[in-house]
Design a protein around this motif. Structure first.
Motif, mmCIF file in Angstrom:
data_model
loop_
_atom_site.group_PDB
_atom_site.id
_atom_site.type_symbol
_atom_site.label_atom_id
_atom_site.label_comp_id
_atom_site.label_asym_id
_atom_site.label_seq_id
_atom_site.Cartn_x
_atom_site.Cartn_y
_atom_site.Cartn_z
ATOM 1 N N THR A 247 -14.653 -20.082 -44.719
ATOM 2 C CA THR A 247 -13.890 -19.383 -45.737
ATOM 3 C C THR A 247 -14.559 -18.100 -46.205
ATOM 4 N N MET A 248 -15.777 -18.235 -46.709
ATOM 5 C CA MET A 248 -16.378 -17.136 -47.458
ATOM 6 C C MET A 248 -16.609 -15.904 -46.583
ATOM 7 N N ALA A 249 -17.153 -16.117 -45.375
ATOM 8 C CA ALA A 249 -17.479 -14.968 -44.523
ATOM 9 C C ALA A 249 -16.221 -14.207 -44.130
ATOM 10 N N VAL A 250 -15.148 -14.957 -43.778
ATOM 11 C CA VAL A 250 -13.936 -14.253 -43.365
ATOM 12 C C VAL A 250 -13.254 -13.595 -44.560
ATOM 13 N N LEU A 251 -13.388 -14.223 -45.721
ATOM 14 C CA LEU A 251 -12.819 -13.618 -46.937
ATOM 15 C C LEU A 251 -13.438 -12.240 -47.166
ATOM 16 N N MET A 252 -14.752 -12.139 -46.947
ATOM 17 C CA MET A 252 -15.451 -10.889 -47.242
ATOM 18 C C MET A 252 -15.348 -9.876 -46.103
#
Lengths: 251, 300
Positions: free
Chosen positions: B227-232
């Motif tokens: 989630t987090m890496a692709v969100l950013m």
């Protein structure tokens, strides 16, 4: 009678542990040389030096020379070609995780043979020679690892014959094989002797007596004695320890 | 006559206790999975069965959950975003991961292997937000310069980050399964005169194929769920990806970004949970396919 293999002052160490302490012996072309001796006497190591698979082991040092047809094996550039000249049957049967057919066709394929008809001929010939053909001819596509222990051992023999080796090394092949099958394979070996030189490492001293032209007795990394099988198994071999081992006085 | 073993008298008490404990551990893992599924399902259920247009949910690219007079919940762009970034990541991670595993398992000296394993495990321990940060700053600039793109927060950026995150998983599981192939196979093949490479692709890879497949699928599962890496790193913009330089948004990033902002129990809140069910379904299908493939391999 020509010497097929000449081994001279062969020393092998695994790290600091000695495995062979300077062994010299010759193997005559088209003979069966029996090699007997208790565990840890260096029999398997000796075979592995000849086809140069020992050098794949970590931390091993090898001194001395092994000559095949007069040529030092270490000077042979094509080590894979060398290994194909020597069929090797290991003590525990190792069916590769491939079909029965692919197991036997493995070595010819690594040499680049692709022709299905030629492969079919080789597979059938080798399985016949190893006395396995009748049992598996209807299921050549099933996994080699699913065969019983004795069948797998015959499969490894068929595989070892697949590149028509000049030398066949058998390392305690009968461990996983029942006595009847052992007898059948022994018959096969007797007839193969006409085509190739056979080194037979065995724990069954009677097997050496039945098959071998000459027998070598090894103990703790030393070659105690090598002579005609009749002499080794007679009541007065040169060394007392040979007599004791064969007659079950130790080991 | 059948003789039944008498459990009460034949078994020591401690055996019974241990078996009971292990049984509880096994059952609890099943209960947790069902519990999570039940909770996610419960939160989204009323809107899923009453009000949501399912075909529009799956096939429309219009995601306007906060529009004042015309709320639209189409997740096609999000689904394609997730699949696009995952496939691109796997395209990079699988060859690299399997190649590295073969190198570490078959070509490395034991000393170098230890070093490699420590570095790879360290790589696996980097938190995903750090990868996101690298994507946001370093990789962003790099992509702008290399591809002359207006903005570097793209599907390519996100998939590079995902690839870097899944490679350690693929390497360590694939390496384990290669190491689990008995040495006797290698010895037998070498004695037949096979070269190193022939041993690898004719014997080791077929023998380890189940483990290698598991490695790839776990790497893919990590990518889908990340989630987090692709969100950013991907630009977080609802858009059907057309090239690696498209900016996209994924299913997971949508949940993470919006769940904190919505009214509890409202339509939008429930839709986010339905996206959760969708993710569940996707991973379930991936696992099912994996199981079937592995079974097929075993029989074949």
């Amino acid at each position: 009678m020509r010497n097929k293999i000449e081994i001279e002052d062969l020393k092998v160490h695994y790290g600091d542990i000695p495995a062979l302490n300077g062994i010299s012996l010759n193997v005559v072309e088209n003979e069966i040389l029996g090699i007997i001796g208790p565990a840890q006497s260096g029999k398997t190591t000796l075979l592995k030096v000849i086809n140069r698979t020992l050098e794949l082991t970590q931390g091993v040092t090898i001194e001395g020379s092994v000559r095949l047809d007069g040529i030092d094996v270490n000077s042979i550039g094509d080590v894979y070609g060398l290994r194909k000249r020597i069929g090797m049957v290991l003590p525990l049967p190792v069916g590769l995780p491939l079909s029965i057919y692919d197991n036997v066709a493995f070595a010819p394929r690594t040499s680049g043979l692709r022709n299905k008809a030629e492969l079919d001929v080789i597979v059938e010939r080798c399985l016949q020679q190893a006395a396995l053909w009748d049992e598996v001819k209807d299921r050549l596509d099933s996994l080699g690892t699913k065969l019983s222990g004795g069948q797998q051992q015959r499969l490894t023999i068929a595989r070892a014959l697949s590149h028509q080796p000049e030398i066949l090394c058998l390392d305690e092949f009968s461990i996983a094989v029942d006595p009847i099958t052992t007898m059948r394979i022994e018959e096969v070996l007797k007839s193969l002797k006409n085509e190739m030189t056979i080194l037979l490492v065995t724990n069954l001293v009677q097997q050496a007596k039945r098959l071998a032209n000459r027998t070598a007795f090894m103990l703790n990394g030393d070659l105690v004695e090598i002579d005609d099988t009749e002499v080794i198994f007679s009541d007065n071999p040169t060394q007392q320890s040979t007599y004791d081992y064969i007659n079950g006085n130790f080991g | 006559m059948r003789i039944q073993p008498n459990k009460a008298t034949n078994r020591p008490f401690s055996e019974t206790v241990i078996e009971l404990f292990i049984r509880l551990c096994g059952i609890s893992s099943i209960l947790f999975v069902f519990g999570i599924f039940f909770f996610v399902f419960k939160e989204g259920a009323s809107f899923l069965f009453n009000g949501l247009n399912l075909s529009e949910f799956l096939s429309s690219e219009e995601w306007y959950p906060t529009s004042l007079n015309n709320k639209r919940y189409g997740t096609l762009a999000l689904i394609l975003g997730t699949f696009g970034v995952t496939s691109l990541a796997m395209l990079m991670a699988v060859p690299f991961g399997l190649g590295a595993a073969i190198f570490v398992s078959e070509f490395c000296s034991p000393k170098l292997r230890e070093t490699f394993k420590i570095v790879i495990e360290f790589l696996a321990a980097i938190p995903s937000v750090v990868w996101g940060f690298i994507g946001l700053t370093l990789m962003n600039q790099l992509i702008i310069q290399v591809f002359n793109a207006p903005i570097g927060l793209t599907m390519l950026n996100g998939s590079i980050m995902l690839a870097l995150m899944s490679v350690p998983i693929i390497v360590s599981i694939a390496e384990d399964s290669l190491k689990a192939v008995p040495d006797s196979y290698r010895e037998a093949a070498e004695a037949l005169g096979a070269t190193k490479w022939q041993v690898i692709y004719r014997v080791l890879l077929p023998a380890a194929k189940n483990g290698l497949l598991a490695a790839v699928l776990l790497g893919a599962a990590r990518s889908i769920g990340e989630t987090m890496a692709v969100l950013m790193a991907t630009g977080h913009s609802v858009n059907i990806p057309t090239s690696p330089l498209s900016w996209i948004r994924t299913l997971t990033a949508t949940i993470a970004a919006e769940l904190g902002e919505v009214a509890r129990g409202g339509e939008h809140y429930q839709v986010l949970f339905i996206i959760g069910i969708l993710l569940f379904t996707i991973t379930f299908i991936v696992n099912l396919i994996a199981d079937l493939v592995i079974k097929g391999i075993r029989q074949g």
